[in-house]
Enzyme design. Structure first.
Site, PDB file in Angstrom:
ATOM      1  N   ASP A 111     -35.777   5.816   5.266  1.00 50.10           N
ATOM      2  CA  ASP A 111     -36.759   6.079   6.442  1.00 50.10           C
ATOM      3  C   ASP A 111     -37.043   8.182   6.596  1.00 50.10           C
ATOM      4  O   ASP A 111     -36.173   8.365   7.171  1.00 50.10           O
ATOM      5  CB  ASP A 111     -35.670   6.385   7.813  1.00 50.10           C
ATOM      6  CG  ASP A 111     -35.608   6.296   9.064  1.00 50.10           C
ATOM      7  OD1 ASP A 111     -36.713   6.412   9.036  1.00 50.10           O
ATOM      8  OD2 ASP A 111     -35.542   5.786  10.057  1.00 50.10           O
ATOM      9  N   CYS A 147     -42.109   6.846  11.087  1.00 50.41           N
ATOM     10  CA  CYS A 147     -42.262   6.348  13.079  1.00 50.41           C
ATOM     11  C   CYS A 147     -43.793   7.070  13.007  1.00 50.41           C
ATOM     12  O   CYS A 147     -43.953   7.746  14.149  1.00 50.41           O
ATOM     13  CB  CYS A 147     -41.811   6.279  13.510  1.00 50.41           C
ATOM     14  SG  CYS A 147     -40.921   8.266  13.881  1.00 50.41           S
TER      15      CYS A 147
END
Length: 135
Positions: free
Chosen positions: A24, A77
């Protein structure tokens, strides 16, 4: 149970090889702009350049720490292609793309969502380790 390790993942020497790794990745977070419109006041192109270097280092470290044919999920993101599709293209000699079946799948087999879809923007790639070395 999990064995938690606190370390710089790009520099982690690792004694074991892993079946799977999730990255991530630190990113520009431009995919969260719907909830954080002030983000554009705080991010620069240089930030993206610096982040892509970190992302590349993490992908190389993951390749080194994966078992043969080990699997990796890489996500950000970010809406920036430099942090998503271009990151995966930069390590194409290290990993094969494992297409993800999803309504949000791209033609390349990644997942790409956008804030105008009533959710945050994300990029997700599922990869399998090749036997190559990182440049």
């Amino acid at each position: 149970s999990a064995n938690l390790i606190v370390a710089d993942a790009a520099q982690y020497p690792g004694q074991a090889l892993y079946d799977a790794i999730l990255i991530d990745a630190p990113c520009s977070a431009t995919g969260t702009i719907r909830r954080h419109p002030e983000l554009l006041l705080h991010r620069t192109q240089q930030d993206v350049i610096n982040l892509t270097r970190t992302q590349h280092a993490l992908l190389c470290a993951a390749h080194r720490l994966l078992k043969p044919n080990g699997e990796l999920v890489y996500c950000t993101c970010s809406l920036q292609h430099e942090e998503g599709e271009e990151r995966i293209q930069a390590v194409a000699n290290l990993f094969d793309v494992r297409p993800i079946a999803s309504p949000f799948a791209t033609s390349e087999g990644f997942i790409r969502t956008f804030p105008d879809q009533d959710m945050d923007g994300f990029f997700i790639a599922h990869l399998r380790k090749k036997e190559s070395s990182c440049l």
